[in-house]
Design an enzyme around this catalytic site. Sequence first.
Site: not given
Length: 585
Positions: A73, A135-136, A185, A500
Site C-alpha cells: 500500500e 478484525f483489522q 463496510k 548521506m
Amino acid sequence: MNPTVSVLTEEKSRADVSAKLLKPLTGSEALMQCLVEEGVSTIFGYPGGAIMPVYDALFDYQNRIHHILVRHEQGAAHAAEGYARSTGRAGVCLVTSGPGATNLVTGIADALIDSTPMVCLVGQVAQKLLGTDAFQETDVIGVTMPITKWNYQITSADEIPEMVAKAFYIAQSGRPGPVVLDITKNAQQELMSRPFVYQKCEKLVSYRPRLVPKTEQVEKAAELINGAKKPYMLVGHGVLIAQAQAELKALVEKTGIPVATTLLGQSAFPADHPLYTGWLGMHGSYGSNVMTNQCDLIIGVGMRFDDRVTGNAELFARQAKVVHIEIDPAEIDKIIKADAPVVGDAREVLSRLLPLVNANDHTAWRNEFKKYDAVEQEKVIQPALAPTTEKIKMAEAIDLLSRKTNGEAVLVADVGQHQMMASAYYQYKRPHSLITSGGLGTMGFALPAAFGAKVGAPDREVIAIIGDGCFQMTIQELGTIAQSKLPVKIIILNNNYLGMVRQWQQLFFDRRYSFVELQNPDFITIGRGFGVAGHTCAKREDLSASLDTLLASQEPYLLEILVEKEENVFPMVPAGTSVADIRLE
C-alpha cells in the site's frame, strides 16, 4: 483483442452502468460512478476484506477506470503522488482497513508536506463494529488527522456523492494536499435511499482559499521590487502547482532579476536561462546560497522558507527586505518575516505584478553570482566531471544522462546523495521534470513514484534515480512495473552505503561509520526474477553505452551503476549554520 470487439465491449459496459444508474445504487456502485464523474481514469490499490464490496463494483467499471495492483500500500500512495506530480490532478488510492490504511501513512505525510493532491479511499469495518477492536479495525481518522488536509468517515451510502465531491475539491484547490475517506463496510454494501446525483464541489462555506491577491499587497510588492538594487527571486514548488512558469519567465525577463529554485522548484525555470543562478538548499549551488545574504530584496514565490533553504533562520538574509508570494496564509511569517506578504495563487499574483514592475537590467548584480559560480566550477564541478578515481562518480553519470536526454526527461529521484546529484547535475529544461520527496525525505519514494509518473505522462521519458539503500525500501514494486510493461527506466547508483548518513558520520562524527555499510543483493538477478531486464555498469568506459541501452529499451529496464563508495556531495551547508558557511570540500 479485435478493436471492434473492444469498442463493443466498452459500449456494453457503459450501457450496463447507465442502466444501473436508473436503479438504486449500492454505496460501492455510487463510489465508482463518483470517480467517473470526477474524470478519474486510474487508481492505485490493493484489495482486502473491508474494501471488497468496492472492488466488486470496480469489476463492472474496468473499461472506464484502470486499476493498477501495487505490491504494497505504501507503493500505492507514492505511485499516486507521482501521478499527481506529473499531471496536476489528484492521484487516487484504494486500500482496505487496518494495515492497508496504516501502510498509506508515510505516503500521506509525504503528500501533505510537498503539497501533492491525493484522494485516499480506505475500507473500514461496519459501523456497528466501530470501537470494538474488530478484525483489522484501526482509527484511521485519528491516525491521519495530523497528516491530511481533510479526512472524513462515511457511515452511510447516501453520504458518498457529497463527500467524494468535497474530497476532490479540497485535495486539488488552494494549496493541494491529501484527503482520506474512511468508508465503513455497511456504507459500501447498502443501497442509497435516494437516486444517485453527483454534483462537483466548487466552493465550501468553511474553506475559501484566496486565489486572487489583494491589490494593495501586489502594489506594495511592486514598490519594493522597483526600488531594489540587488533583488533576488527564490522560486518554489508553488510555481509549478499554479502552472505559472510563463508568468514567472515574463516577470524575470522584464525586471532582470536573478532566479534560484528550491529543490522542488527545479524545472519551474529553465536551467539554461542566463538569469538562472542554480538551486537553493543544504547541497545547492554555491552562489545561490551565499547571495541570499548579500541581496537587498528577496522575492519568495510559492516556497516555504524551510530549514533546508534558510539554514539557521536567525542568520538568513537579515540585510534584505522580503516579498513573500504564497497561497497558504499559514506560511506567511511562519519562519521568515515578510515586509510585503502577498496571499494568492502564484499565477494570479505574477500576472498582476507584471504591469506594475519596471523594466530593468541587473547585469552587474547577476555578475556577482558568476564569481561564486567560477569557484564552484573549479573546486567542485570539474573534479566531479573529470575524475581521476577508478570508480565512476555519481556526478558524471547524471551529467551524461542529462546530455543524452537533452535535459527533457522526467527524473524521479529518491532521497540521499543521488537525489542531490540529480538536482545539481541534470539540466532541467521542461516543467515538471523533477519529482522527488522534499519535505519528508522518504526513502523508497522513487520506484513507485516513477511508475505513477509514467502512467500520468506516458509520452515522456521517465527515469528513476535511486540509491542502493532506497531501492530496497520498495523493491517489491518491480512487480507492479513488470506487470504493467510500461517502459520505466531505473538507475541504481550503488555505493554499498547509506551514503548521506555516511557522509555526515565522516564529516561530523569522526568517521565513526555506525551501521551504514550495506551488503547488497544481486539487484539485476532480482530484477530479472520480476521480469525486468537490466545489467550492471562497473567501468567508466562502459557508462555511455550502458545509458544508451537503458534509454533505447521499449520495456522497463534496470541499470545498476557501481559508483565510488565514499564520494561526498558538495557544496554543503552544515546543519544549524548560516548559508554563508557553505563548504566546498
